[in-house]
Write a protein that holds these residues in place. Structure first.
Motif, short mmCIF file in Angstrom:
data_model
loop_
_atom_site.label_atom_id
_atom_site.label_comp_id
_atom_site.label_asym_id
_atom_site.label_seq_id
_atom_site.Cartn_x
_atom_site.Cartn_y
_atom_site.Cartn_z
N UNK A 1 35.18 81.04 58.19
CA UNK A 1 34.25 81.28 57.07
C UNK A 1 34.04 80.04 56.20
N UNK A 2 35.11 79.25 55.99
CA UNK A 2 34.96 78.03 55.19
C UNK A 2 34.05 77.03 55.89
N UNK A 3 34.15 76.93 57.22
CA UNK A 3 33.27 76.04 57.98
C UNK A 3 31.83 76.53 57.92
N UNK A 4 31.64 77.85 57.97
CA UNK A 4 30.29 78.40 57.87
C UNK A 4 29.69 78.11 56.50
N UNK A 5 30.50 78.25 55.45
CA UNK A 5 30.02 77.94 54.10
C UNK A 5 29.61 76.47 54.01
N UNK A 6 30.41 75.59 54.60
CA UNK A 6 30.09 74.17 54.58
C UNK A 6 28.77 73.90 55.29
N UNK A 7 28.57 74.53 56.44
CA UNK A 7 27.33 74.33 57.20
C UNK A 7 26.12 74.86 56.46
#
Length: 380
Positions: free
Chosen positions: A191-197
């Motif tokens: 989820x943190x990677x998705x937020x970053x993207x």
């Protein structure tokens, strides 16, 4: 030389570079850390490089490019373009190293981490936000975010952090890490990677420095959860790996520039991952070159005072320099245009550390640590 533990050895309670405390005195003049420290040379050197790049970037965009250069060569554009190439590296690597150093603290009970990691950073953020607001009001020409009203100040204190957003982010990120510490790492990192993207692709409203806040959570968490793997990577870094990672980073930047893919979903975080891998590899290889790595590591251990003080120093220097330098003749500017960013970066850092020493000398250590924190830590 700093002792480096193997990645399989458990580290004892270590000196933590991100916990705000008045230990940022200039005590590392011999080139070695205080006794009992188990900090890795590569990690400190990486932080030293990161703070240099942060100050250099601010010097370039907030001062250097605001000067009226009339030298007939595109040197200012070169410095601006060069600084942009390090955007995927500076803060992602900074937060990754911060996550590595926070791994032990995240496993401790809330009462042991909440004061130094959460209250401590929020306290520093609030204190220095007030200082920045006052000083930046005296340099209105400096192009930077600033609160100009009580409502704007409240917004910067809460939802839209200021130039000091790194401190705000560390408190928030550590809270998230503590709250999710029992969850499988994939359920937190994905989820943190998705937020970053999503943030990097411009799909979220990101006024002020919210974009950095959204984009770098994944790197802090990656440093925290993947610490053994990152330490192993650093311990086994080779010249061949450095060549491959640097080439991969350069090629990825070139491909992004040619295709205009900076805002494509997932591209910016992916290039930042490559940048972090390159940065860790380079810092690990640099650690064997003590003539350069020792000064960088010493700088990496005192990033807090540089980070909080450099912007007010830069603002005042900008007010003093921008008009006189813009008014110089072409030949005089020709002597300055190439090295000005490096010279001013060194001056800003030197003055920041001098201000820090002066504040400690007049017992203003409360500007760099939550009052009572050292006594609380000594009682543990």
């Amino acid at each position: 030389m700093i002792q480096q533990l193997s990645p399989t050895e458990p580290r004892p309670a270590e000196v933590d570079p991100d916990a705000p405390r008045v230990r940022f005195r200039h005590r590392y003049r011999s080139g070695t850390p205080a006794s009992g420290s188990n900090r890795a040379q590569w990690a400190d050197a990486a932080k030293g490089v990161c703070i240099l790049l942060v100050v250099l970037w601010h010097v370039v965009v907030k001062d250097y490019l605001q000067i009226d250069w009339h030298v007939g060569v595109p040197v200012p554009g070169f410095w601006g373009a060069l600084g942009e190439q390090f955007l995927p590296l500076r803060m992602p690597l900074f937060f990754t190293i911060s996550g590595v150093f926070a791994a032990n603290a995240a496993q401790r009970p809330w009462r042991l981490g909440a004061r130094s990691r959460i209250a401590g950073f929020l306290y520093l953020y609030a204190v220095w936000l007030l200082i920045h607001t006052a000083v930046l009001a005296a340099a209105p020409q400096l192009p930077t975010d600033r609160a100009t009203s009580a409502l704007g100040l409240l917004e910067q204190l809460t939802i839209t952090p200021s130039n000091l957003w790194y401190l705000h982010a560390l408190a928030l990120y550590f809270t998230i890490a503590k709250a999710t510490r029992r969850a499988p790492w994939a359920l937190v990192l994905v989820p943190a990677a998705a937020l970053s993207a999503v943030a990097a692709a411009g799909l979220l409203d990101t006024p002020g420095n919210r974009a950095g806040l959204y984009q770098n959570l994944v790197f802090f968490l990656a440093g925290l959860y993947l610490r053994p793997q990152l330490e192993r990577w650093a311990a086994t870094a080779s010249s061949r790996r450095l060549l491959l990672t640097s080439a991969g980073y350069v090629l990825a930047l070139a491909a992004m520039a040619v295709t205009g893919a900076q805002r494509w979903f997932g591209v910016w975080p992916a290039i930042s991952v490559l940048a972090v891998i390159f940065g860790i590899t380079a810092a690990a290889r640099l650690a064997s070159w003590s003539a350069l790595s020792n000064p960088l590591a010493r700088l990496g251990r005192i990033t807090l005072p540089i980070y909080v003080i450099h912007m007010p120093v830069l603002a005042l220097l900008h007010r003093l320099l921008v008009v006189p330098v813009s008014g110089l003749g072409g030949s005089a500017q020709g002597l300055l245009v190439f090295g000005y960013p490096i010279l001013l970066t060194g001056l800003v850092i030197g003055l920041s550390l001098a201000v820090h020493r002066g504040l400690l000398a007049v017992r203003a250590g409360w500007l760099f640590a939550l009052p009572g924190q050292r006594r609380a830590e000594a009682a543990r």
